[in-house]
Design an enzyme around this catalytic site. Structure first.
Site, PDB file in Angstrom:
ATOM      1  N   ASN A 163      15.125  15.758   9.801  1.00 16.71           N
ATOM      2  CA  ASN A 163      15.434  16.664   8.595  1.00 16.71           C
ATOM      3  C   ASN A 163      16.042  18.047   8.599  1.00 16.71           C
ATOM      4  O   ASN A 163      15.261  18.903   8.332  1.00 16.71           O
ATOM      5  CB  ASN A 163      14.162  16.650   7.598  1.00 16.71           C
ATOM      6  CG  ASN A 163      14.080  15.379   6.749  1.00 16.71           C
ATOM      7  OD1 ASN A 163      14.891  14.644   6.574  1.00 16.71           O
ATOM      8  ND2 ASN A 163      12.739  14.890   6.684  1.00 16.71           N
ATOM      9  N   ALA A 221      12.858  19.598  12.849  1.00 15.88           N
ATOM     10  CA  ALA A 221      13.933  20.381  12.678  1.00 15.88           C
ATOM     11  C   ALA A 221      13.795  21.746  13.155  1.00 15.88           C
ATOM     12  O   ALA A 221      12.519  22.176  13.328  1.00 15.88           O
ATOM     13  CB  ALA A 221      14.241  20.345  11.158  1.00 15.88           C
ATOM     14  N   GLY A 267      10.620   7.933  16.218  1.00 11.88           N
ATOM     15  CA  GLY A 267      11.314   7.795  17.557  1.00 11.88           C
ATOM     16  C   GLY A 267      11.276   6.230  17.991  1.00 11.88           C
ATOM     17  O   GLY A 267      12.187   5.562  18.041  1.00 11.88           O
ATOM     18  N   ASN A 318      15.501  14.077  -0.823  1.00 11.44           N
ATOM     19  CA  ASN A 318      14.026  14.641  -0.820  1.00 11.44           C
ATOM     20  C   ASN A 318      13.613  15.429  -1.988  1.00 11.44           C
ATOM     21  O   ASN A 318      12.392  15.380  -2.274  1.00 11.44           O
ATOM     22  CB  ASN A 318      13.962  15.651   0.722  1.00 11.44           C
ATOM     23  CG  ASN A 318      13.546  14.597   1.888  1.00 11.44           C
ATOM     24  OD1 ASN A 318      14.085  13.407   1.867  1.00 11.44           O
ATOM     25  ND2 ASN A 318      12.846  14.808   2.640  1.00 11.44           N
ATOM     26  N   SER A 325      16.010   8.083   6.226  1.00 11.69           N
ATOM     27  CA  SER A 325      15.063   8.244   5.150  1.00 11.69           C
ATOM     28  C   SER A 325      14.273   6.650   5.478  1.00 11.69           C
ATOM     29  O   SER A 325      14.824   5.902   5.612  1.00 11.69           O
ATOM     30  CB  SER A 325      15.439   8.385   3.684  1.00 11.69           C
ATOM     31  OG  SER A 325      14.286   8.097   3.074  1.00 11.69           O
ATOM     32  N   GLY A 326      12.810   6.676   5.158  1.00 16.23           N
ATOM     33  CA  GLY A 326      11.939   5.496   5.155  1.00 16.23           C
ATOM     34  C   GLY A 326      10.827   5.501   5.850  1.00 16.23           C
ATOM     35  O   GLY A 326      10.455   4.583   5.978  1.00 16.23           O
TER      36      GLY A 326
HETATM   37  C1  6PG Z   1      11.950  10.121   3.988  1.00 11.07           C
HETATM   38  C2  6PG Z   1      10.842  11.240   3.622  1.00 11.07           C
HETATM   39  C3  6PG Z   1      10.664  11.883   5.140  1.00 11.07           C
HETATM   40  C4  6PG Z   1       9.349  12.653   4.926  1.00 11.07           C
HETATM   41  C5  6PG Z   1       9.745  14.142   4.394  1.00 11.07           C
HETATM   42  C6  6PG Z   1       8.677  14.482   3.445  1.00 11.07           C
HETATM   43  O1  6PG Z   1      12.951  10.116   3.392  1.00 11.07           O
HETATM   44  O2  6PG Z   1      11.640   9.102   4.882  1.00 11.07           O
HETATM   45  O3  6PG Z   1      11.396  12.188   2.935  1.00 11.07           O
HETATM   46  O4  6PG Z   1      11.825  12.600   5.556  1.00 11.07           O
HETATM   47  O5  6PG Z   1       8.523  12.346   4.418  1.00 11.07           O
HETATM   48  O6  6PG Z   1       9.638  14.935   5.662  1.00 11.07           O
HETATM   49  O7  6PG Z   1       8.758  15.977   3.451  1.00 11.07           O
HETATM   50  P1  6PG Z   1       7.406  16.661   3.040  1.00 11.07           P
HETATM   51  O8  6PG Z   1       6.711  16.950   4.316  1.00 11.07           O
HETATM   52  O9  6PG Z   1       8.225  18.069   2.796  1.00 11.07           O
HETATM   53  O10 6PG Z   1       6.842  16.277   2.067  1.00 11.07           O
END
Ligand code: 6PG
Length: 470
Positions: A104, A78, A15, A188, A130-131
């Site tokens: 997510n 989430a 955030g 993911n 993502s990122g």
């Molecule tokens: C992204 C990642 C991000 C995070 C996930 C990983 O795209 O920036 O995917 O969303 O790293 O939460 O998930 P896990 O904790 O299940 O590995």
């Protein structure tokens, strides 16, 4: 249409980074967090951007600090926290305002929330972001779901803060309600598969050849200069080279070999199966994380069943490179197939080329391959299958022998290669013009009179096994 004013609930690492990105792009942003000190820390460290950040002490204060139309981004964990934030916001918002879930979230929950929020006259967008924190700060890749009219007032801000690929923002609206979160979930799933493929290759060299992490780093760095160029390849070489300042040991050697998961990889597999798709490489990656967590059992099993390589091995680095490339292509292909199944089931009309383009920068799976994937999806492919496009079929034909050699050597030497070997099985199953399901159908008919189709005539038929059955 007026651009929305921005608010943010959930000022944690992600955030804070996103707030600075929004401020840097010229937008004021009102902030609310359960623990207010994180907002103070953010504002104190924001330098000249601080004037664009407004701390508020309640959801009501946040809403009244924003001119209409308002867009409030939720970056909270989430599940229940998203619902609690919606509950707090709904009585305070007015028509034209939008709630944006940037976490997510499970896309099915996003579908239900979209309906609930829209029924209350408020817009709702489910946006996969993502990122990581770095991406949120300097340009994430974003996958948007919701009504197009809800998206329009938000679009200028999100296009400004998104990662750019040669000037094009890596953000797009993909479809209604849960479409964006579904695309992020599959992102993911592919991320899990790619990470596992890399971990297996590292394991072959560590346990098969007895190599130190630092000696493996240059190989990944070299791969990152070619067709395997990607964020995950790049960070792998850096992780392999890193030294723990406290002990002087390779960092990898002091990390406990248990991998967590928040659920998106597992959801990809669950949804794939629900939609009648095989996600075997992604499933292998999820399964490997599960087994990694059973550390105590693995230690006991190592004592009873033996551990590590059965004999010292030497792997050909060119073969490993080719094997990774083939398996990476196959795991992307599985991911896009799941997206196709969801698009058909929910009538989303997903634009697969556009998805590949949005993933080219900013996200965790950004890679050189995605440009070629986008190009392939913009042209005709037999059966609409990525692996049957001229480009990818010819790469696979060239690289699969190396994947077979690597997996055969790994299997014979007792080293686990769940994802690499799943890739081969999937490839080999898909290319069988005559599969082995004739046997499955024979068995089903034998024990359950389920009937089967014949190659030589129409209709449902039974085998000549009534006597044996009775
Ligand atoms: C992204 C990642 C991000 C995070 C996930 C990983 O795209 O920036 O995917 O969303 O790293 O939460 O998930 P896990 O904790 O299940 O590995």
């Amino acid at each position: 249409m007026a651009t929305a004013s921005m608010g943010l609930i959930g000022v944690g690492t992600m955030g804070s980074a996103l707030a600075l990105n929004i401020a840097e792009n010229g937008h004021d942003i009102a902030l609310y967090n359960l623990a207010p000190s994180t907002i103070d820390d953010l504002i104190n460290g924001a330098g000249e951007l601080a004037t664009r950040l407004t701390k508020t002490n309640s959801v009501a204060e946040l809403v009244s600090a924003m001119p209409k139309p308002r867009a409030i981004i939720l970056l909270v964990p989430a599940g229940a926290p998203v619902d609690m934030s919606i509950d707090a916001l709904l009585p305070l918002l007015e028509g034209g305002d939008t709630i944006i879930d940037g976490g997510n979230s499970d896309f099915r929950e996003t579908q239900a929330r979209t309906k609930r929020v829209e029924d209350a006259g408020i817009n709702y967008l489910g946006v996969g972001v993502s990122g990581g924190a770095e991406g949120a700060r300097h340009g994430p890749s974003m996958m948007v779901g919701g009504s197009p009219s809800a998206w329009e007032p938000i679009r200028p801000v999100f296009e400004a803060i998104a990662a750019k690929h040669e000037g094009t923002p890596c953000v797009a609206h993909f479809g209604p309600d849960g479409a964006g979160h579904f695309v992020k979930t599959v992102h993911n799933g592919i991320e899990y598969a790619d990470m596992q493929l890399i971990a297996e290759i590292y394991g072959l060299l560590r346990d098969g050849e007895g190599r130190e992490p630092a000696s493996i780093a240059p190989m990944f760095a070299r791969w990152n200069d070619g067709i395997l160029k990607s964020y995950l390849t790049e960070i792998t070489s850096k992780i392999l080279a890193a030294v723990d300042p406290e002990t002087g040991k390779p960092v990898l050697d002091i990390i406990v070999d248990k991998a967590g998961q928040k659920g998106t990889g597992r959801w990809t597999v669950i949804e794939a199966i629900r939609m009648g798709q095989s996600a075997s490489i992604i499933e292998a990656a999820v399964g490997a994380r599960v087994l990694s967590s059973e550390r105590d059992t693995r230690k006991v099993a190592a004592g009873i069943l033996g551990t590590g390589a059965l004999s010292a091995q030497s792997f050909d680095e060119d073969d490993l490179e080719a094997a990774f490339l083939a398996a990476r292509i196959l795991s992307y292909a599985q991911g896009f197939r799941i997206l196709k199944a969801a698009s058909d089931e929910f009538d989303w009309s997903l634009d697969f080329a556009q998805i590949a383009e949005v993933w080219r920068e900013g996200c965790i799976i950004r890679s050189a391959l995605l440009d070629d994937i986008a190009t392939a999806f913009r042209s005709e492919m037999p059966e609409g299958r990525l692996i049957l496009s001229d480009h990818f079929a010819s790469i696979l034909l060239e690289k699969m022998p190396a994947l077979r050699r690597v997996v055969a050597q790994a299997v014979l030497s007792g080293l686990p290669v769940a994802a690499l070997s799943s890739a081969i099985s999937w490839f080999d199953e898909i290319r069988q013009a005559r599969g082995t399901a004739d046997m499955i159908q024979g068995q089903r008919d034998f024990f359950g009179a389920h009937s089967f189709l014949r190659l030589d005539k129409d209709g449902a038929h039974h085998g000549p096994w009534h006597a044996e059955r009775s």
